[in-house]
Design an enzyme around this catalytic site. Structure first.
Site, mmCIF file in Angstrom:
data_model
loop_
_atom_site.group_PDB
_atom_site.id
_atom_site.type_symbol
_atom_site.label_atom_id
_atom_site.label_comp_id
_atom_site.label_asym_id
_atom_site.label_seq_id
_atom_site.Cartn_x
_atom_site.Cartn_y
_atom_site.Cartn_z
ATOM 1 N N ASN A 219 126.228 11.887 49.479
ATOM 2 C CA ASN A 219 124.982 12.281 48.832
ATOM 3 C C ASN A 219 124.720 11.356 47.662
ATOM 4 O O ASN A 219 125.629 11.012 46.906
ATOM 5 C CB ASN A 219 125.050 13.722 48.325
ATOM 6 C CG ASN A 219 123.749 14.143 47.645
ATOM 7 O OD1 ASN A 219 122.720 14.286 48.292
ATOM 8 N ND2 ASN A 219 123.790 14.327 46.333
ATOM 9 N N TYR B 230 120.731 13.202 38.640
ATOM 10 C CA TYR B 230 120.962 14.334 37.762
ATOM 11 C C TYR B 230 121.208 13.788 36.357
ATOM 12 O O TYR B 230 122.020 12.883 36.174
ATOM 13 C CB TYR B 230 122.188 15.141 38.205
ATOM 14 C CG TYR B 230 122.307 15.310 39.703
ATOM 15 C CD1 TYR B 230 121.538 16.250 40.380
ATOM 16 C CD2 TYR B 230 123.170 14.501 40.450
ATOM 17 C CE1 TYR B 230 121.641 16.405 41.760
ATOM 18 C CE2 TYR B 230 123.283 14.649 41.824
ATOM 19 C CZ TYR B 230 122.514 15.595 42.479
ATOM 20 O OH TYR B 230 122.612 15.736 43.833
ATOM 21 N N ARG B 231 120.526 14.334 35.381
ATOM 22 C CA ARG B 231 120.707 13.821 34.022
ATOM 23 C C ARG B 231 122.158 14.013 33.569
ATOM 24 O O ARG B 231 122.848 14.946 34.020
ATOM 25 C CB ARG B 231 119.748 14.512 33.067
ATOM 26 C CG ARG B 231 120.121 15.967 32.766
ATOM 27 C CD ARG B 231 119.183 16.577 31.750
ATOM 28 N NE ARG B 231 119.656 17.854 31.276
ATOM 29 C CZ ARG B 231 118.980 18.991 31.363
ATOM 30 N NH1 ARG B 231 117.798 19.012 31.941
ATOM 31 N NH2 ARG B 231 119.479 20.111 30.866
ATOM 32 N N TRP C 19 124.393 19.444 37.297
ATOM 33 C CA TRP C 19 124.260 19.895 38.679
ATOM 34 C C TRP C 19 123.745 21.326 38.682
ATOM 35 O O TRP C 19 124.493 22.280 38.433
ATOM 36 C CB TRP C 19 125.611 19.813 39.387
ATOM 37 C CG TRP C 19 125.902 18.439 39.912
ATOM 38 C CD1 TRP C 19 125.004 17.457 40.182
ATOM 39 C CD2 TRP C 19 127.190 17.907 40.234
ATOM 40 N NE1 TRP C 19 125.642 16.338 40.654
ATOM 41 C CE2 TRP C 19 126.975 16.588 40.699
ATOM 42 C CE3 TRP C 19 128.484 18.406 40.180
ATOM 43 C CZ2 TRP C 19 128.021 15.766 41.112
ATOM 44 C CZ3 TRP C 19 129.527 17.597 40.590
ATOM 45 C CH2 TRP C 19 129.303 16.293 41.055
ATOM 46 N N GLU D 262 120.749 9.154 51.460
ATOM 47 C CA GLU D 262 119.690 8.450 50.738
ATOM 48 C C GLU D 262 119.840 6.947 50.848
ATOM 49 O O GLU D 262 118.859 6.203 50.703
ATOM 50 C CB GLU D 262 119.690 8.885 49.273
ATOM 51 C CG GLU D 262 119.225 10.317 49.038
ATOM 52 C CD GLU D 262 120.262 11.381 49.382
ATOM 53 O OE1 GLU D 262 119.932 12.581 49.367
ATOM 54 O OE2 GLU D 262 121.438 11.004 49.661
ATOM 55 N N ASP E 293 112.743 18.179 28.896
ATOM 56 C CA ASP E 293 112.733 17.979 30.340
ATOM 57 C C ASP E 293 111.357 17.612 30.883
ATOM 58 O O ASP E 293 110.365 17.561 30.164
ATOM 59 C CB ASP E 293 113.249 19.247 31.038
ATOM 60 C CG ASP E 293 114.235 18.921 32.141
ATOM 61 O OD1 ASP E 293 113.943 18.028 32.946
ATOM 62 O OD2 ASP E 293 115.303 19.556 32.178
#
Length: 595
Positions: A169, A173-174, A187, A235, A285
């Site tokens: 995967n 993700y920050r 996560w 991906e 965000d």
């Protein structure tokens, strides 16, 4: 396609879409303020060549306009992504045999690059630091907003492997930098990386993780794409398909994971599922609000590799429009053909920037029978990350779904509040601060298609916008558009918004109105900011009511801050706003930057 980030930046510079900043600039707030101004003006990407106290330059705004996002993804226009996928989905082997194989041959070039290529030598491993030599503080990691809990990696390509199946995967993700050799890993509940970690926990194993920064911008985009769970497809395959050339992968030095050979940096390490979680956040965000502090796993960095002359890539998120809107639009175009496979009556769909992806979806459809718009809404809510959609607005097939506000006004002409609105309940984004509970809340469907006789038929309605609006002691500002009324108020007591709405709807100026939006006093009455604020601040099940107006029912949405006295017990976050001192600093240095 671009072999790496440097090639992309050179191409942008040749197009006049890259501005080099040669004076020293701080990674703490200052770069954010400059980049925020640029993206909201549709300005160029920025390369900060001297970041105060850091060892590497920083590039930002790589996808900062619709045209630049298309250029990054190798197309003239983002709509070409849908055409490319449509052609691929048209692969049809027919009844089999030689004729079927021959029929496939002309389309096989579409899959050129689909499979990654393994390489022995990687530019990203030209410089290697291991163990205590690793120091993340050397990187120009941004502290983006004043209330952020620290510096965050904002464009990380996080690579993990399913401990049971071996499936790879690549996600984004920050990551909050905690110290020289560790970060938090954001996560969320529904993310694949979190599922991998839970599997590792059950197996009693640590989970190996690699984090790449940079490379072909197509790979960066692919990490954001909501790829459906297809066995053997990651991906990396999506990126190879889009770029028409394989992604080159090398073996990690301290982890058994592939890493993009042409990345700028790679962080290698692990997460121990038995280790206590660490406090992460707050973070300004993509919703335009701060995500509160929460507990997330700690990522330990065992090696840091980078290419010689590496450039650190970054983005910022916040009050829209931001460049993530163009990545979201790319995803819309890319997955439109797949949506049509499941729901063939769909003509188009759009997630307006004001909805920050999940809060608002417009969909147009070819309507042939009663209730079909509801069928489409239900179908969309069952598809992957579309399950997070909060408000879905349906219109007829000939109605453009964007700009979003125009489509909404068109929908109001055919949507009778109460009859043609539906409240549902389901999963919502964990970042939704207004939901009734964490990751669980209400949804609203507005059927703005023309009604068939079985659906009650069309109700005569002329949208109106009055110039002289009624005075109300608690309505601070008001504005009307045909069919829609926006109002702001200073929230001081429970249920105040409903009282204001009731008074206003009794006035003659509610004639020709079908949607009343109430927002807090600090909300500007522009379509973009009003819709952004209200959509963020509602749980439709709690905050949507149908109330009587001068010419019929009106849908009222209470987009004001919710109080504990109203039964809301969760943390209500602050809107993202830059420190005025930083804004003044940037204003004073504007010409010094070279603008």
């Amino acid at each position: 396609m671009f072999r790496n980030l440097r090639a992309y930046l050179e191409a942008l510079e040749a197009r006049g879409e890259l501005k080099r900043i040669q004076v020293p600039v701080s990674a703490e707030l200052e770069i954010t303020e400059i980049a925020d101004r640029m993206v909201k003006r549709g300005g160029p990407a920025l390369l900060f060549e001297r970041v105060v106290g850091k060892d590497f330059p920083l590039a930002i705004g790589l996808f900062g306009t619709r045209e630049r996002a298309a250029f990054a993804l190798g197309v003239e226009d983002l709509d070409e992504l849908a055409q490319k996928v449509e052609t691929l989905l048209a692969l049809n082997p027919g009844k089999g045999g030689l004729s079927a194989l021959l029929g496939l041959l002309p389309k096989l070039p579409l899959l050129k690059g689909f499979f990654p290529r393994r390489v022995r030598r990687a530019p990203v491993q030209e410089v290697v630091y291991r163990g205590e030599a690793v120091d993340l503080r050397r990187l120009p990691v941004l502290t983006c907003w004043p209330l952020d809990g620290g510096p965050f990696l904002t464009l990380p390509l996080v690579i993990t492997k399913d401990p049971e199946t071996g499936e790879l995967n690549l996600g984004m993700y920050r990551m909050q930098v905690l110290d020289e050799r560790s970060t938090a890993m954001h996560w969320q509940l529904h993310k694949v990386g979190r599922r991998h970690l839970e599997k590792a926990r059950k197996l009693g194993k640590k989970l190996e993780v690699a984090v790449a920064l940079g490379g072909d911008p197509i790979l960066t985009y692919a990490a954001t794409a909501p790829l459906p769970p297809l066995p053997g497809v990651s991906e990396f395959h999506l990126a190879g398909f889009l770029r028409g050339a394989p992604i080159e992968l090398a073996k990690g030095l301290t982890v058994d994971l592939p890493v993009p050979a042409e990345a700028e940096f790679v962080l290698e390490g692990y997460i121990d599922p038995e280790e206590p979680l660490v406090e992460e956040g707050p973070f300004g965000d993509h919703t335009g609000f701060y995500t509160p502090k929460d507990l997330y796993p700690r990522f330990h960095v065992t090696a840091l590799t980078h290419r010689k002359g590496a450039i650190y890539p970054a983005t910022i998120v916040g009050v829209p429009p931001m460049e993530d809107a163009y990545l979201i639009e790319a995803t819309e175009r890319l997955f439109l053909p797949a949506l049509r496979l499941v729901l063939p009556e769909v003509v188009d769909y759009h997630m307006p920037p004001e909805g920050v992806a999940h809060n608002w979806v417009n969909v147009s459809l070819r309507k042939e029978y009663p209730g079909q718009a509801y069928k489409v809404a239900y179908g969309m809510l069952g598809l992957g990350q579309m399950m997070f959609a909060k408000v879905i607005v349906a219109v007829d097939g000939e109605v453009p779904v964007k700009p979003g506000f125009a489509a909404l006004l068109e929908a109001l002409k055919h949507a009778l509040p109460g009859r043609d609105t539906l409240l549902l309940r389901g999963p919502v984004d964990v970042l939704d601060h207004s939901a009734r509970a964490f990751a669980f809340g209400g949804k609203l469907f507005l059927d703005g298609t023309r009604k068939l006789p079985e659906e009650g038929g069309e109700v005569p309605f002329t949208p109106k916008a009055h110039t002289a609006l009624p005075e109300d002691p608690e309505a601070l500002a008001q504005r009307q558009w045909p069919g829609l009324w926006g109002v702001t108020l200073e929230k001081r007591r429970p249920h105040q918004a409903w009282e204001v709405a009731e008074r206003l709807l009794k006035t003659p100026q509610s004639a020709g109105i079908r949607l009343l939006l109430l927002a807090d006093a600090d909300t500007a009455l522009t379509p973009a900011e009003l819709l952004w604020a209200v959509l963020n601040n509602i749980d439709p099940e709690r905050d949507a009511r149908v109330m009587p107006g001068a010419e019929g029912p009106v849908l009222v949405l209470d987009g004001t801050r919710k109080l504990p006295e109203e039964g809301f017990q969760r943390v209500w976050p602050e809107k993202i706003r830059m420190d005025p001192k930083v804004k003044a600093l940037v204003e004073a240095r504007w010409e010094e930057y070279g603008f």
